[in-house]
Design a protein around this motif. Structure first.
Motif, short mmCIF file in Angstrom:
data_model
loop_
_atom_site.label_atom_id
_atom_site.label_comp_id
_atom_site.label_asym_id
_atom_site.label_seq_id
_atom_site.Cartn_x
_atom_site.Cartn_y
_atom_site.Cartn_z
N UNK A 89 0.84 -1.19 0.00
CA UNK A 89 0.00 0.00 0.00
C UNK A 89 0.88 1.24 0.00
N UNK A 90 0.30 2.36 -0.42
CA UNK A 90 1.04 3.62 -0.47
C UNK A 90 0.14 4.70 0.12
N UNK A 91 0.41 5.04 1.39
CA UNK A 91 -0.38 6.03 2.08
C UNK A 91 0.10 7.44 1.72
N UNK A 92 -0.65 8.44 2.23
CA UNK A 92 -0.37 9.83 1.86
C UNK A 92 1.05 10.24 2.26
N UNK A 93 1.45 9.96 3.51
CA UNK A 93 2.79 10.34 3.98
C UNK A 93 3.88 9.66 3.15
N UNK A 94 3.65 8.41 2.81
CA UNK A 94 4.63 7.67 2.00
C UNK A 94 4.73 8.28 0.61
N UNK A 95 3.57 8.60 0.04
CA UNK A 95 3.55 9.19 -1.29
C UNK A 95 4.26 10.54 -1.30
N UNK A 96 4.03 11.34 -0.26
CA UNK A 96 4.69 12.64 -0.14
C UNK A 96 6.21 12.48 -0.03
N UNK A 97 6.63 11.47 0.74
CA UNK A 97 8.06 11.23 0.90
C UNK A 97 8.71 10.86 -0.43
N UNK A 98 8.08 9.93 -1.16
CA UNK A 98 8.64 9.48 -2.44
C UNK A 98 8.69 10.62 -3.45
N UNK A 99 7.63 11.41 -3.51
CA UNK A 99 7.61 12.53 -4.47
C UNK A 99 8.66 13.57 -4.13
N UNK A 100 8.83 13.87 -2.83
CA UNK A 100 9.83 14.85 -2.42
C UNK A 100 11.24 14.32 -2.71
N UNK A 101 11.45 13.04 -2.43
CA UNK A 101 12.76 12.44 -2.70
C UNK A 101 13.05 12.45 -4.19
N UNK A 102 12.04 12.07 -4.99
CA UNK A 102 12.22 12.05 -6.44
C UNK A 102 12.58 13.41 -7.00
N UNK A 103 11.94 14.45 -6.46
CA UNK A 103 12.25 15.81 -6.92
C UNK A 103 13.67 16.22 -6.51
N UNK A 104 14.07 15.82 -5.29
CA UNK A 104 15.44 16.10 -4.84
C UNK A 104 16.47 15.43 -5.75
#
Length: 395
Positions: free
Chosen positions: A245-260
């Motif tokens: 599963x991919x919850x909101x906090x996890x999704x936010x972390x992955x997107x922020x990391x990907x942008x970094x």
């Protein structure tokens, strides 16, 4: 090809030279390694040209995939195939990387052939522990961070300076990314086992001596290697998706990391989708999702070892007996007409094989013979029939 027996690297070299599926660029190589699970640290397949009659274990697949990744990287950088030069280069790479300790390299350097030395070295890289007992008790026997070796080797072919310092940096970034990815979600038992697996796979840094803090983000923002960044993103996706599963906090972390790391939303979603597809196809093969107690774990490990040995030795004996049928035919033929030089040579070779089989068969028929036979093969390899040598290179 048998990655647990001597000579497997030479066998690999003979097979890869005849392989027509040459990787055209690193994009293709990386995608292939990810599909086989090697990038994720979970080896499910090996390349088609290494297909074996044996049912390979996870650690054996890891050995083949590590060598495939290293050689694929080398050929792309060199622009052509040159397996002997590759062996010399990759062995020097591990020497400069200072993998293991002095006693390890003393044992490795006692060999005469570079390929034989490299077999010992790769074996030490694949296993988390260099102890057969600990391997039996541990369900995590395979180094999950082997792809870092490939990233380091790619850098080494361009710039060999300070390679060990760069190795420490990659491990520091990887372990911090996984730590913060785990903290972005509700933890469960499989999370703890995943953290244990990554921590046990560290080679160049001590996870306890390096703080898990936000400083790693500054290093990520300065990292310019696209393939290192893609690996970091894939490992982060693997970490957050292990609970399916991919919850909101996890999704936010992955997107922020990907942008970094410099990736757009399309690439980030693709990385997540590829991890989802991999879990869906290979969920039963993921070690940190298995919840078993120590007794069941030991029983399962021992059962796999014994079953593998019995199956492999049974096939070998069957093959040897099948080859003997031709010998009977040729001997019968010799009673009525002369054999050709090729047939006489075949009779000679098969008779020698039959004579060699006598001690092998005797050991196999003893109680526990299936367990003793691999030790016998290792100690006296030249006294075994040809069908017992999966790494034999046909001239």
């Amino acid at each position: 090809m048998n990655p647990s027996a001597p000579g497997w690297i030479d066998k690999f070299g003979s097979l890869v030279d005849n392989d027509q599926n040459y990787h055209t660029d690193y994009e293709v190589l990386y995608a292939t390694l990810k599909h086989m699970g090697f990038v994720y640290g979970i080896n499910t397949y090996t390349p088609d040209f290494t297909m074996s009659e044996l049912d390979l274990s996870e650690d054996e697949k890891a050995k083949i995939n590590l060598l495939t990744a290293l050689y694929g990287t080398f050929t792309l950088e060199l622009g052509r195939k040159d397996f002997p030069l590759f062996l010399q280069t990759v062995f020097k790479f591990y020497q400069d990387l200072e993998v293991g300790n002095g006693s390890l390299f003393n044992r490795i350097l006692s060999g005469t052939k570079t390929s034989a030395q490299l077999e010992k070295l790769i074996n030490s890289r694949v296993y988390l522990e260099d102890n057969p007992i600990s391997k039996t008790f541990s369900s995590f026997i395979t180094n999950s961070l082997l792809f870092i070796d490939v990233l380091l080797f790619r850098r080494y072919t361009k710039n060999p300076k300070n390679i060990r310092e760069h190795a420490k940096r990659l491990e520091y970034l990887t372990i911090n990314i996984t730590y913060h990815a785990l903290n972005s979600k509700k933890k469960n038992k499989s999370d703890e086992r995943l953290a244990q697996l990554f921590a046990s796979s560290l080679t160049f840094i001590d996870s306890q001596a390096n703080k898990f803090d936000g400083l790693y983000r500054d290093h990520l923002l300065k990292n310019e290697s696209i393939w290192e960044n893609r690996y970091f993103l894939d490992i982060a996706c693997l970490t957050v998706w292990e609970d399916q599963s991919l919850e909101y906090r996890e999704s936010e972390f992955i997107c922020a990391l990907g942008r970094d790391l410099g990736f757009d939303e399309t690439h980030i979603k693709k990385s997540i989708r590829e991890v989802q597809d991999f879990f869906s196809a290979h969920m039963q093969a993921v070690p940190f999702l298995k919840d078993t107690n120590l007794a069941l774990q030991l029983h399962d490990s021992m059962s796999k070892i014994v079953n593998k040995l019995i199956l492999r030795n049974s096939k070998r004996l069957q093959k040897e007996l099948t080859e003997s049928k031709e010998l009977v035919f040729l001997i019968s033929k010799a009673t009525v007409k002369d054999l050709t030089p090729e047939e006489r040579k075949k009779v000679q070779n098969q008779l020698i094989d039959i004579f060699k089989s006598i001690p092998s068969l005797a050991i196999f028929m003893l109680p526990g013979g299936a367990v003793l036979l691999p030790l016998f093969i290792k100690l006296i390899p030249k006294l075994l029939p040809s069908s017992f040598d999966e790494n034999r290179i046909e001239k």
